[in-house]
Design an enzyme around this catalytic site. Structure first.
Site, PDB file in Angstrom:
ATOM      1  N   ARG A  16       0.903  -1.014  -0.066  1.00  0.00           N
ATOM      2  CA  ARG A  16       0.039   0.132  -0.104  1.00  0.00           C
ATOM      3  C   ARG A  16       0.837   1.379   0.004  1.00  0.00           C
ATOM      4  O   ARG A  16       0.212   2.364  -0.280  1.00  0.00           O
ATOM      5  CB  ARG A  16      -0.962  -0.149   1.186  1.00  0.00           C
ATOM      6  CG  ARG A  16      -2.053  -0.965   1.220  1.00  0.00           C
ATOM      7  CD  ARG A  16      -2.924  -1.289   2.548  1.00  0.00           C
ATOM      8  NE  ARG A  16      -2.041  -2.209   3.234  1.00  0.00           N
ATOM      9  CZ  ARG A  16      -2.616  -2.535   4.649  1.00  0.00           C
ATOM     10  NH1 ARG A  16      -3.312  -1.885   5.064  1.00  0.00           N
ATOM     11  NH2 ARG A  16      -1.822  -3.192   5.170  1.00  0.00           N
ATOM     12  N   ASN A 377      42.573  37.044   8.427  1.00  0.00           N
ATOM     13  CA  ASN A 377      41.760  37.603   7.740  1.00  0.00           C
ATOM     14  C   ASN A 377      41.677  37.153   6.385  1.00  0.00           C
ATOM     15  O   ASN A 377      42.998  37.442   5.616  1.00  0.00           O
ATOM     16  CB  ASN A 377      41.697  39.164   7.798  1.00  0.00           C
ATOM     17  CG  ASN A 377      40.189  39.631   7.372  1.00  0.00           C
ATOM     18  OD1 ASN A 377      39.360  39.823   8.044  1.00  0.00           O
ATOM     19  ND2 ASN A 377      40.329  40.201   6.025  1.00  0.00           N
ATOM     20  N   TYR A 387      42.356  21.324  -5.710  1.00  0.00           N
ATOM     21  CA  TYR A 387      42.320  20.010  -6.437  1.00  0.00           C
ATOM     22  C   TYR A 387      42.894  20.060  -7.535  1.00  0.00           C
ATOM     23  O   TYR A 387      42.604  21.086  -8.277  1.00  0.00           O
ATOM     24  CB  TYR A 387      40.674  19.730  -6.586  1.00  0.00           C
ATOM     25  CG  TYR A 387      40.324  18.344  -7.358  1.00  0.00           C
ATOM     26  CD1 TYR A 387      40.859  17.077  -6.968  1.00  0.00           C
ATOM     27  CD2 TYR A 387      39.628  18.386  -8.407  1.00  0.00           C
ATOM     28  CE1 TYR A 387      40.631  15.996  -7.415  1.00  0.00           C
ATOM     29  CE2 TYR A 387      39.232  17.157  -8.983  1.00  0.00           C
ATOM     30  CZ  TYR A 387      39.773  15.936  -8.565  1.00  0.00           C
ATOM     31  OH  TYR A 387      39.476  15.146  -9.248  1.00  0.00           O
TER      32      TYR A 387
HETATM   33  C1  UD1 Z   1      -1.947  -6.209  10.997  1.00  0.00           C
HETATM   34  C2  UD1 Z   1      -2.831  -6.994  11.980  1.00  0.00           C
HETATM   35  C3  UD1 Z   1      -4.061  -6.435  12.271  1.00  0.00           C
HETATM   36  C4  UD1 Z   1      -3.567  -5.042  13.094  1.00  0.00           C
HETATM   37  C5  UD1 Z   1      -2.660  -4.080  12.377  1.00  0.00           C
HETATM   38  C6  UD1 Z   1      -2.041  -3.068  13.343  1.00  0.00           C
HETATM   39  C7  UD1 Z   1      -2.415  -9.265  10.932  1.00  0.00           C
HETATM   40  C8  UD1 Z   1      -3.117 -10.174  10.308  1.00  0.00           C
HETATM   41  N1  UD1 Z   1      -3.297  -7.941  11.067  1.00  0.00           N
HETATM   42  O1  UD1 Z   1      -2.621  -5.807   9.757  1.00  0.00           O
HETATM   43  O2  UD1 Z   1      -5.013  -7.175  12.873  1.00  0.00           O
HETATM   44  O3  UD1 Z   1      -4.790  -4.362  13.484  1.00  0.00           O
HETATM   45  O4  UD1 Z   1      -1.472  -4.968  11.950  1.00  0.00           O
HETATM   46  O5  UD1 Z   1      -1.330  -2.001  12.501  1.00  0.00           O
HETATM   47  O6  UD1 Z   1      -1.373  -9.564  11.620  1.00  0.00           O
HETATM   48  N2  UD1 Z   1       4.764  -8.820   7.825  1.00  0.00           N
HETATM   49  C9  UD1 Z   1       5.719  -9.700   7.575  1.00  0.00           C
HETATM   50  N3  UD1 Z   1       5.540 -11.021   6.791  1.00  0.00           N
HETATM   51  C10 UD1 Z   1       4.203 -10.912   6.200  1.00  0.00           C
HETATM   52  C11 UD1 Z   1       3.386  -9.894   6.405  1.00  0.00           C
HETATM   53  C12 UD1 Z   1       3.602  -8.725   6.955  1.00  0.00           C
HETATM   54  O7  UD1 Z   1       6.890  -9.631   8.213  1.00  0.00           O
HETATM   55  O8  UD1 Z   1       4.105 -11.954   5.509  1.00  0.00           O
HETATM   56  C13 UD1 Z   1       4.905  -7.686   8.692  1.00  0.00           C
HETATM   57  C14 UD1 Z   1       4.934  -6.208   8.024  1.00  0.00           C
HETATM   58  O9  UD1 Z   1       6.145  -5.730   7.182  1.00  0.00           O
HETATM   59  C15 UD1 Z   1       4.477  -5.441   8.828  1.00  0.00           C
HETATM   60  C16 UD1 Z   1       3.684  -6.241  10.053  1.00  0.00           C
HETATM   61  O10 UD1 Z   1       4.030  -7.556   9.602  1.00  0.00           O
HETATM   62  O11 UD1 Z   1       5.840  -4.460   9.796  1.00  0.00           O
HETATM   63  C17 UD1 Z   1       2.208  -6.157   9.883  1.00  0.00           C
HETATM   64  O12 UD1 Z   1       1.817  -6.459   8.509  1.00  0.00           O
HETATM   65  P1  UD1 Z   1       0.916  -5.227   7.755  1.00  0.00           P
HETATM   66  O13 UD1 Z   1       0.724  -5.726   6.422  1.00  0.00           O
HETATM   67  O14 UD1 Z   1       1.037  -4.016   8.036  1.00  0.00           O
HETATM   68  O15 UD1 Z   1      -0.369  -5.717   8.623  1.00  0.00           O
HETATM   69  P2  UD1 Z   1      -1.824  -5.106   8.682  1.00  0.00           P
HETATM   70  O16 UD1 Z   1      -2.734  -5.228   7.586  1.00  0.00           O
HETATM   71  O17 UD1 Z   1      -1.596  -3.674   9.034  1.00  0.00           O
HETATM   72 MG    MG Z   2       0.218  -2.350   9.223  1.00  0.00          MG
END
Ligand code: UD1
Ligand code: MG
Length: 464
Positions: A16, A377, A387
């Site tokens: 996103r 000064n 250079y």
């Molecule tokens: C997630 C939560 C949601 C919560 C929100 C809070 C889940 C399923 N959902 O959603 O309930 O309200 O955070 O901000 O967990 N990441 C990985 N590997 C992956 C997917 C994600 O390392 O395969 C990491 C991302 O880099 C990120 C974090 O996990 O730092 C959260 O992932 P993101 O996609 O932002 O989850 P949200 O949709 O925000």
């Molecule tokens: Mg998130």
């Protein structure tokens, strides 16, 4: 503290954000998001070797950044990004030998150290405790479903209309008893609208097994996740005003906070005045009573006390000692050093140069790889020719030297103490102590030249 580790999930694609840069490397002020999360864990008392960061999408960049900036933090890989549940599972070999596991979303730069401490200190209370907050606009956050003595989470995309009306949401921070998580983690599936493995499903699975789940409610302000450019800007704004408030509470006068940007690592003493449109980035120290004029950008530099930066100065990786002065319109960079009461003025560039006590470079000069003694000064328009096309060469100017306007120092070259140069000189050899270096063509006057060349300086009809 129990035998506890912190796993930071930073492998996600950040789709996103619509950016080529991995989400966790996107900057909030002058540091990537991930820095705030790791620093927070360290401030909460977690030793770096007990902090693991899960990288994946854009992982090489993230790994490079983290290993350079945070020694001993463990880098773990999630090669395919199949959701947060899959992420936690990918790191199982690392966390399975601890007693308690804290899992943090990597996109929460505003979380306070006290809040993380509170989560950590609830270790062992439940099989899982999740941080929640009451969201004014709950948007796409996972919704908290409260049972009589339990908590579970439904992701927004899977939630019913009724569930979407819930304002208590999941912040993305959890503490698990490792044994309990091990008992359910393989049962997390991807039968949901996103076909992802959700760590949030662990809570319902625990409830089914009669384990205990609970919530820790924290303020919304510090729990905002970054998923879009707009959220990044919003979080940056919150962080920025937090920093400015802290500085003002310590006696820094920020005339117009709306236009000032200061990174978290700046240390600024009381009675420093910061005028509108100033930026201060990286590790900067500014001493008491200094004045930073409008339009100035100061990066990784140290300013003593009562330093005056008049306006529109760009200062990078340099030191300005007590009572020194810079600007307006100057560029001081690459390890330059102004001793006490030294001055770099209008349209002056200093690069890797040392300006001795009380010495002045007031106008239109370039001093590169130069060392000036005290009370020198430099006349307007003088420059070092440092250079030669291959090497950077040094210019030494001793104490009490007087440099005439428009002197060119063809480096390497030296002026000994008390020496002077005649205006317009090209100095290619050492000027001995107390001597005058004259390196210019002698003036010759040609009598009646104008009379013989009148057409050069008069304009006659039809001739323009
Ligand atoms: C997630 C939560 C949601 C919560 C929100 C809070 C889940 C399923 N959902 O959603 O309930 O309200 O955070 O901000 O967990 N990441 C990985 N590997 C992956 C997917 C994600 O390392 O395969 C990491 C991302 O880099 C990120 C974090 O996990 O730092 C959260 O992932 P993101 O996609 O932002 O989850 P949200 O949709 O925000
Ligand atoms: Mg998130």
């Amino acid at each position: 503290m129990s035998n506890l580790c912190v796993l930071i999930m930073a492998a996600g694609k950040g789709t996103r954000m619509k950016s080529a840069l991995p989400k966790v490397l996107q900057p909030v002020l002058d540091r990537p998001i991930i820095d705030y999360v790791i620093s927070n864990a360290q401030s909460a008392g977690i030793m770096p070797e007990n902090i693991g960061v899960l990288v994946g999408s854009g992982g090489e960049l993230a790994e490079q950044h983290i290993t350079r900036n945070f020694q001993s933090v463990k880098i773990l890989w999630q090669h395919e990004q199949l959701g947060t549940g899959h992420a936690v599972k990918s790191a199982r070999d690392w966390w399975k030998n601890y007693d308690d596991l804290v899992v943090l979303n990597g996109d929460l730069p505003l979380m306070k150290t006290e809040s993380l401490r509170e989560l950590v200190s609830s270790a062992g209370k439940n099989d899982c405790t999740v941080i929640t907050f009451e969201a004014e606009n709950p948007g796409a956050y996972g919704r908290i479903l409260r049972g009589e003595n339990s908590v579970s989470i439904v992701e927004y995309k899977d939630a019913s209309e009724e569930q979407r009306k819930i304002h208590e949401v999941n912040a993305g921070c959890y503490i698990f008893k490792v044994k309990s998580l091990l008992a359910v983690i393989d049962s997390i599936n991807n039968n949901n609208s996103q076909n992802e493995y959700y760590i949030t499903d662990a809570l319902a699975l625990m409830n089914e097994k009669g384990m205990s789940t609970g919530a820790l409610i924290l303020p919304e302000k510090e729990m905002q996740g970054v998923n879009t450019q707009s959220e990044l800007a919003n979080v940056t704004r919150i962080k920025r005003f937090e920093i400015l408030e802290r500085l003002m509470n310590n006696g820094v006068r920020i005339v117009d906070p709306e236009s000032v940007y200061i990174g978290e690592d700046a240390v600024i003493a009381r009675d420093v005045v910061i005028m509108p449109n100033v930026q201060i980035w990286g590790r900067c120290i500014i001493g008491e009573g200094s004045y930073i004029g409008s339009g100035s950008i100061i990066t990784r530099s140290v300013l003593g006390s009562h330093v005056v930066v008049t306006a529109y100065a760009v200062i990078e990786n340099s030191i300005l000692s007590d009572d020194s002065k810079a600007g307006p319109f100057c560029y001081i960079r690459d390890g330059s050093y102004l001793e006490e009461k030294a001055f770099a003025g209008k349209f002056v560039e200093l690069k890797n140069s040392h300006i001795g006590k009380g010495s002045k470079v007031p106008h239109l000069s370039y001093m590169g790889d130069a060392t000036l003694g005290h009370d020198v000064n430099i006349g307007a328009g003088s420059i070092t020719c440092n250079y030669d096309g291959e090497r950077k060469n040094k210019t030494f100017i001793g104490n009490n030297c007087f440099v005439g306007s428009n002197t060119m120092f063809v480096a390497p070259v030296e002026l000994s103490d008390g020496a002077a140069t005649a205006a317009g000189s090209v100095i290619t050899q050492r000027v001995p102590e107390n001597s005058l270096g004259v390196g210019r063509a002698r003036q010759k006057n040609i009598a009646d030249w104008s009379l013989r060349n009148r057409h050069h300086n008069t304009t006659t009809e039809g001739e323009k």
